[in-house]
Design a protein around this motif. Structure first.
Motif, mmCIF file in Angstrom:
data_model
loop_
_atom_site.group_PDB
_atom_site.id
_atom_site.type_symbol
_atom_site.label_atom_id
_atom_site.label_comp_id
_atom_site.label_asym_id
_atom_site.label_seq_id
_atom_site.Cartn_x
_atom_site.Cartn_y
_atom_site.Cartn_z
ATOM 1 N N UNK A 1 55.721 36.780 38.394
ATOM 2 C CA UNK A 1 55.622 38.021 39.148
ATOM 3 C C UNK A 1 55.545 39.171 37.990
ATOM 4 N N UNK A 2 56.676 39.025 37.162
ATOM 5 C CA UNK A 2 56.167 40.005 36.079
ATOM 6 C C UNK A 2 54.774 40.099 35.143
ATOM 7 N N UNK A 3 54.388 39.067 35.196
ATOM 8 C CA UNK A 3 52.998 39.021 34.390
ATOM 9 C C UNK A 3 51.927 39.479 35.446
ATOM 10 N N UNK A 4 52.065 39.209 36.580
ATOM 11 C CA UNK A 4 51.057 39.833 37.695
ATOM 12 C C UNK A 4 51.304 41.106 37.695
ATOM 13 N N UNK A 5 52.529 41.770 37.941
ATOM 14 C CA UNK A 5 52.657 43.207 37.848
ATOM 15 C C UNK A 5 52.132 43.906 36.585
ATOM 16 N N UNK A 6 51.949 43.285 35.439
ATOM 17 C CA UNK A 6 51.514 43.843 34.156
ATOM 18 C C UNK A 6 49.987 43.730 34.340
ATOM 19 N N UNK A 7 49.567 42.608 34.762
ATOM 20 C CA UNK A 7 48.155 42.253 34.734
ATOM 21 C C UNK A 7 47.288 42.986 35.655
ATOM 22 N N UNK A 8 48.168 43.335 36.740
ATOM 23 C CA UNK A 8 47.351 44.244 37.673
ATOM 24 C C UNK A 8 46.960 45.879 37.341
ATOM 25 N N UNK A 9 47.799 46.023 36.034
ATOM 26 C CA UNK A 9 47.632 47.437 35.517
ATOM 27 C C UNK A 9 46.850 47.666 34.348
ATOM 28 N N UNK A 10 46.094 46.210 33.847
ATOM 29 C CA UNK A 10 45.499 46.310 33.015
ATOM 30 C C UNK A 10 43.781 45.864 33.228
ATOM 31 N N UNK A 11 42.765 46.261 32.249
ATOM 32 C CA UNK A 11 41.452 45.792 32.588
ATOM 33 C C UNK A 11 41.038 44.560 32.386
ATOM 34 N N UNK A 12 41.845 43.727 31.952
ATOM 35 C CA UNK A 12 41.529 42.251 31.482
ATOM 36 C C UNK A 12 41.600 41.148 32.344
ATOM 37 N N UNK A 13 40.895 40.332 32.583
ATOM 38 C CA UNK A 13 41.128 38.944 33.485
ATOM 39 C C UNK A 13 42.039 38.088 33.315
ATOM 40 N N UNK A 14 42.959 37.911 34.253
ATOM 41 C CA UNK A 14 43.863 36.863 34.161
ATOM 42 C C UNK A 14 43.512 35.685 35.001
ATOM 43 N N UNK A 15 43.802 34.411 34.819
ATOM 44 C CA UNK A 15 43.664 33.198 35.411
ATOM 45 C C UNK A 15 44.886 32.725 35.498
ATOM 46 N N UNK A 16 45.334 32.290 36.685
ATOM 47 C CA UNK A 16 46.676 31.803 36.812
ATOM 48 C C UNK A 16 46.218 30.248 37.412
ATOM 49 N N UNK A 17 46.821 29.285 36.428
ATOM 50 C CA UNK A 17 46.510 27.971 36.914
ATOM 51 C C UNK A 17 47.850 27.353 37.283
ATOM 52 N N UNK A 18 48.323 26.719 38.569
ATOM 53 C CA UNK A 18 49.191 25.972 38.863
ATOM 54 C C UNK A 18 49.671 26.344 40.350
ATOM 55 N N UNK A 19 50.585 25.723 40.819
ATOM 56 C CA UNK A 19 51.264 25.853 42.229
ATOM 57 C C UNK A 19 52.937 26.088 42.007
ATOM 58 N N UNK A 20 53.419 26.259 43.282
ATOM 59 C CA UNK A 20 54.510 26.644 43.156
ATOM 60 C C UNK A 20 55.066 27.570 44.421
#
Length: 386
Positions: A237-256
């Motif tokens: 959740x912390x990562x997604x919050x940070x990533x949503x405020x930046x111009x770079x693409x984040x790929x999230x691999x995994x389940x949970x």
């Protein structure tokens, strides 16, 4: 040599399972006979040893299995009788299997070694964290787990955790284990703080089959990647919050458990792509093509295989400064670190990782040498031989 490996699950669920699967293959490649003891679980890989595995744990069994129920004792004893191991190598066994298997093996004169993947032996809830902060209260006051309701299920779960750590205490577990093998110095130090003998600890960093990471492309694209379970302790959740405020693409691999919630929350965010669970062949090209892998853990990760896999493919790592993660990262050379749980520091370091320059070939070469399976094999055999 006849080696019996034990772990509560037998599929690529997490680092403990991946480690044991890799170790099974490594030992077989060197001509050893290997048997597996696990809990019978729907997602397990097939195994000729599954007839010895206790059934999947029910809600009722949660009150008896952690303390060594009759089924575990019976099936474990049958496996020892039939396989006659020279060594028993334990991994994550608490709750679903229980440390009773260590005592039974030891009583027969079988050498027992135990690779530690978390802090369960000193903390009933595995993580040594409370309210997002490091906690050592249970090291000296076992009832703290009840007072703070640290276990799932609140009071009932906490009572089970309390009874479990009282029964499987440090004196009892040290008496039936020849050597504990923490993969990080951090975990070894934590065990000693919790009252275990330093002489019983031998740090053995995790390994990787170098043949799996040969000839990485080293061609990086403009995205970064997270690889692992999708939950709060991993810091997603912390990562997604940070990533949503930046111009770079984040790929999230995994389940949970948090995957559906985060997918819904960030469905309109074009910078975050959730691709779900992937096997090695599927996620390897994504991982080796990433500018870096980010590990935003908010609990004390021990010796995460995702860092080893990433660096072995020439992909630097941005890791949280918590647990054993900093031991695997050379600042500015094989990656960077940031303050765990700090969104602003994470954002700043993501920018620094994109703007920085890394020698991807050197990262891959050094990691493959450091985490080489053959070097690990020589070390583990010394532990087996005593």
């Amino acid at each position: 040599m006849r080696i019996l490996l034990a772990n509560k699950f037998y599929y690529r669920r997490g680092g403990d399972c991946i480690y044991m699967l890799n170790l099974e293959q490594l030992l077989k490649q060197h001509g050893h006979e290997v048997a597996i003891f696990s809990m019978d679980y729907p997602e397990n890989l097939d195994s000729p040893w599954k007839k010895y595995w206790p059934k999947n744990m029910s809600k009722l069994a949660a009150f008896t299995r952690p303390f060594g129920d009759a089924e575990v004792r019976r099936k474990w004893t049958a496996l020892l009788d039939d396989f006659k191991p020279d060594v028993v190598h334990l991994n994550n066994i608490h709750t679903q299997l229980s440390p009773v298997i260590a005592e039974i093996a030891h009583s027969r004169g079988i050498r027992v070694v135990w690779t530690l993947h978390d802090t369960k032996l000193v903390c009933p809830c595995y993580t040594c964290t409370r309210d997002g902060k490091w906690c050592e209260e249970c090291f000296t006051d076992k009832k703290a787990v009840i007072r703070h309701k640290c276990m799932p299920g609140n009071i009932p779960g906490a009572i089970i955790g309390w009874r479990e750590i009282l029964k499987w205490n440090k004196d009892r577990l040290q008496a039936c284990t020849d050597k504990f093998l923490p993969p990080s110095q951090f975990l070894a130090d934590t065990m000693v703080k919790g009252g275990y003998s330093a002489e019983k600890m031998h740090v053995l960093c995790n390994f990787i089959d170098v043949s799996k990471v040969q000839n990485p492309s080293l061609k990086k694209e403009d995205y970064y990647v997270y690889l692992g379970r999708i939950n709060s302790s991993k810091g997603v959740p912390t990562l997604c919050k940070a990533a949503s405020q930046l111009p770079y693409k984040l790929i999230v691999i995994g389940g949970g458990e948090l995957l559906p919630e985060l997918q819904a929350q960030y469905k309109d965010c074009k910078n975050i792509e959730f691709v779900g669970q992937k096997n090695w062949d599927e996620f390897r090209p994504i991982l080796e093509g990433a500018r870096f892998m980010v590990l935003p853990a908010e609990w004390s990760e021990n010796n995460p295989l995702t860092v080893i896999e990433s660096q072995s493919l020439g992909t630097p790592v941005l890791g949280a400064r918590i647990g054993g993660i900093p031991e695997l990262i050379e600042e500015g050379v094989s990656g960077m670190t940031f303050a765990s749980g700090d969104v602003e520091d994470l954002k700043a370091k993501i920018v620094s990782m994109f703007e920085g320059s890394f020698d991807y070939a050197a990262i891959a070469k050094n990691a493959q040498k450091r985490y080489n399976a053959e070097a690990y094999y020589e070390k583990i055999m010394k532990e087996y031989e005593g």
